[in-house]
Design an enzyme around this catalytic site. Structure first.
Site, PDB file in Angstrom:
ATOM      1  N   GLU A  66      38.752  36.337  37.428  1.00  0.00           N
ATOM      2  CA  GLU A  66      38.461  37.654  36.876  1.00  0.00           C
ATOM      3  C   GLU A  66      37.319  37.565  35.873  1.00  0.00           C
ATOM      4  O   GLU A  66      37.357  36.750  34.950  1.00  0.00           O
ATOM      5  CB  GLU A  66      39.689  38.224  36.166  1.00  0.00           C
ATOM      6  CG  GLU A  66      40.892  38.440  37.067  1.00  0.00           C
ATOM      7  CD  GLU A  66      42.152  38.768  36.282  1.00  0.00           C
ATOM      8  OE1 GLU A  66      42.967  39.546  36.786  1.00  0.00           O
ATOM      9  OE2 GLU A  66      42.315  38.237  35.157  1.00  0.00           O
ATOM     10  N   CYS A  67      36.313  38.386  36.052  1.00  0.00           N
ATOM     11  CA  CYS A  67      35.227  38.571  35.092  1.00  0.00           C
ATOM     12  C   CYS A  67      34.548  37.247  34.730  1.00  0.00           C
ATOM     13  O   CYS A  67      33.772  36.726  35.517  1.00  0.00           O
ATOM     14  CB  CYS A  67      35.738  39.306  33.862  1.00  0.00           C
ATOM     15  SG  CYS A  67      34.428  40.099  32.907  1.00  0.00           S
TER      16      CYS A  67
END
Length: 434
Positions: free
Chosen positions: A321-322
């Site tokens: 994520e991210c």
């Protein structure tokens, strides 16, 4: 289920809610077993609450989790605890819409509100702010704490302005040493702010001297009973999950880690330490954080990078994520170029304008989190952007939010998924059966 609790809210961000909440948790933890909660998707504020209580802190986000999910998590994690202290998000009525605000959560859970008001450059106007917040939607505002009080005279003006039906619970004086530095994604994480514990302890001392903590407990006891969570906590362990955790990757929801533990034995590893665990993983999870502050170290973490790429190529499941997604790209540019894992044929620019907000993603390809045709929700929170995208496949089309490239998010290779969106696993149960 009896679970005394309060929500700490304000008229805006930068009112001092996080330190007041952490300090209050610290004080109350001397007498009670206290569970901290955070309204909204924030990763950093709960780190300060966790230092204060010594317990995991649970996010309550109406967009990510839905009303039933928020209520269930509040009750489930309140079980066996004496008190719940919930920090609100932004101002009382702020959020994607008012339906996703701290006020809405207070109404849904029948939890009384205590306001923290930044009184800098204000005196009698404080009363107008409190009155307006209370009466705008008839919110259950039960008390107020004044923050940044300059003198006895200043305190007296503020006190006299407050409506009779709102308790003045106390104040915190101006103390420039009681501050937490900020940067592009908010407060410093507790990994990087080494004085966090000292600042929380000092805030707690001021609260003990100047705030009516016993009255706060009385207000907490006014909260309605909760319907006890009937979720069956079953474990069906199928392997080992490795979660990246260090100063570069520290953005995780504590409840997500708990959910992973239903299926995996969870261990942590550090890309900054160039870790390459010896045991075979069944799942690898790389969350967000600040990889852009550690690019040289990450470029040189060759053992970790080889370990991740090798395992994904063997079919091991991976969610990034991210910041974790950025680590899987070809390279990240921050004045110069830094080589990353190269699993995804994407080039990232480290510093751009802030992207922040909720996402809703339509699934176009079956993946770790969702099935084709399903919509899932997430949250974006970054200052980087993709500047070059090669031959890659995307699992999601953005119905709401920005994504990685041309309204798409969720790059997938083999059994891996990398996205700019962060997810709450309570609404992505496919992860536990994929």
């Amino acid at each position: 289920m009896r679970f005394p609790r309060i929500i700490i809210s304000s008229d805006r961000s930068n009112s001092g809610k996080t330190l007041v909440t952490a300090g209050l948790i610290k004080v109350l933890s001397k007498r009670y077993k206290v569970r901290g909660y955070k309204v909204g998707p924030d990763f950093i504020d709960p780190m300060y609450h966790k230092i204060a209580s010594g317990h995991p802190v649970i996010n309550l986000d109406l967009w990510l989790m839905g009303e039933s999910g928020v209520y269930s998590s509040l009750a489930k994690y309140g079980k066996h605890f004496d008190l719940g202290i919930i920090e609100g998000v932004m101002g009382l009525y702020d959020g994607l819409y008012e339906d996703y605000s701290t006020y809405k959560l207070s109404e849904l859970t029948h939890t009384p509100l205590i306001l923290v008001i930044n009184c800098s450059n204000l005196s009698s106007t404080v009363g107008a702010i409190v009155k307006g917040l209370r009466e705008y939607r008839n919110a259950n505002v039960r008390g107020v704490i004044f923050n940044y009080i300059a003198s006895e005279k200043h305190l007296d003006y503020c006190k006299k302005s407050i409506p009779e039906n709102v308790e003045v619970l106390g104040y915190l004086p101006i103390d420039k040493s009681l501050s937490v530095p900020s940067r592009h994604l908010g407060l410093y994480t507790t990994e990087d702010f080494k004085n966090a514990k000292d600042v929380i302890n000092a805030t707690a001392n001021l609260i003990e001297m100047n705030v009516d903590v016993d009255k706060i407990v009385e207000i907490a006891e006014e909260a309605n009973e909760l319907q006890e969570s009937n979720e069956i906590e079953e474990r069906n362990v199928v392997g080992k999950a490795y979660v990246a955790y260090d100063s570069a990757f520290s953005f995780y929801y504590d409840e997500n880690i708990d959910i992973l533990k239903k299926r995996y034995d969870v261990e942590f590893f550090s890309p900054l330490n160039n870790d390459a665990p010896a045991d075979q993983p069944s799942f690898i999870y790389i969350g967000g954080g600040y990889p852009e502050l550690h690019l040289e170290e990450l470029e040189n973490s060759t053992k970790t990078k080889d370990w991740i790429k090798r395992n994904v190529e063997k079919g091991v499941k991976l969610l990034a994520e991210c910041g974790g997604f950025m680590f899987l790209s070809n390279e990240i540019i921050n004045e110069k170029s830094y080589r990353m894992i190269g699993l995804y044929d994407i080039q990232i620019k480290a510093k751009d304008k802030l992207t922040i907000g909720y996402t809703e993603l339509e699934t176009e390809k079956d993946n770790l989190l969702s099935s084709k045709g399903e919509s899932i929700r997430g949250h974006e929170f970054h200052v980087s952007k993709a500047v070059s995208v090669g031959d890659v496949n995307f699992a999601f089309k953005n119905k709401h939010g920005k994504g990685i490239w041309n309204g798409k998010d969720g790059v997938y290779v083999e059994n891996s998924l990398g996205s700019y969106s962060h997810f709450h696993f309570s609404r992505t149960r496919r992860l536990l059966s994929f």
